[in-house]
Design an enzyme around this catalytic site. Sequence first.
Site, mmCIF file in Angstrom:
data_model
loop_
_atom_site.group_PDB
_atom_site.id
_atom_site.type_symbol
_atom_site.label_atom_id
_atom_site.label_comp_id
_atom_site.label_asym_id
_atom_site.label_seq_id
_atom_site.Cartn_x
_atom_site.Cartn_y
_atom_site.Cartn_z
ATOM 1 N N SER A 173 28.556 113.167 28.262
ATOM 2 C CA SER A 173 29.805 114.704 27.897
ATOM 3 C C SER A 173 29.938 116.238 28.029
ATOM 4 C CB SER A 173 31.692 114.196 27.461
ATOM 5 O OG SER A 173 30.469 114.120 25.746
ATOM 6 N N ASP A 215 21.160 114.703 30.692
ATOM 7 C CA ASP A 215 22.491 115.160 30.901
ATOM 8 C C ASP A 215 22.841 115.980 32.250
ATOM 9 O OD1 ASP A 215 22.133 112.696 29.287
ATOM 10 O OD2 ASP A 215 23.113 114.296 27.176
#
Length: 363
Positions: free
Chosen positions: A135, A180
């Site tokens: 995130s 990511d």
Amino acid sequence: MNAWRAEVLGGVRQVRATSGFDVRARAPLRLGLAGGGTDLSPYCDQFGGAVLNVTIDRFAFAHIAPSRDGAVSFRANDLGVQERHELGARPRIDEGLSLHRAVYEHMVETYLDGDAPALSVSTNIDAPAGSGLGSSSALVVALVEAFRLALDLPLGPADVARLAFLIERRKLGLAGGRQDQYAAAFGGVNFIEFLPDDKVLVSPLRVPRAYLNEFESSLVICFTGQSRRSETIIKEQIDGLVGMNAETLESMHQLKADAALMREALLRGDMRDMAAILMQSWTAKKRTASGVATDTVDRLFDLAIGEGAWGGKVSGAGGGGFLMFFTDPENRHHLITTLNAAGGQASSVKVTFDGAEAWSVPR
């Protein structure tokens, strides 16, 4: 056209918006199916890393608008945190909403010749901090993507991912790997190789729709309720790699091999085999650092296996965050209900195929 222009007002040089539009952006979060950890330096620099990940219908959002009061404001709506800085102020970049501030400062210094516009930059994320879904990196990618549109910058997905990595890992010095940023920028199901000299190869997988349907129908994700800081786990892994710890190296080699095996299993549509590889990777990951598993993780994991899950592991570095499991689609509802009753936050999830995207909205 550039969305801001510099002008002198009252003897003070200011940068002002030139259009009647705000900019929004979003970047998807990801599940790390296999290979996570092999995207860390120094492992990938010496041996080359490989991961298989898939983006899901959870997102990080960013919104850029001209400031109403001539200052620069940063706001994380999901955290309830807000900062306000007068133009020209130089707060410490590693305090407060450091991700917001670092992206803003990079854009000002690199693309606006140091002319700082009075902006309001706000964000929110569809997952708790420390979720293991990438995130934080998705948030940086969303911020970079928003500025890309606002400044009309010639940046493709690889450029956005690379810039987000440099800001997060090099400028701010935050511990972590590389997968990511690339997952969030590209989106979809990707086999990503991290090679020496910072070379990155992103290979999208053309998985038949029927196999993806079975994948989604077999998959359960479960938030443990523990938001974790991955820095301690990652530092221990890096220390083991720098010191050429035999167990850490052997485990990393296994995780890298598992990424290739997982790719082949997914392309065959073999969910049972994918579950077995998850279990193999989970065993290897726990050998890379202490703290990967916690009492809560082990409790929910053992419960899921006892209730018919074929296999599972954590997404991300471990220490909490989200677990993922494969099970018979006929058993999925039961597994979700059981995990929720035990204190987890379990649900189904869908695959997404678009990476970071930005758009303008009338003010």
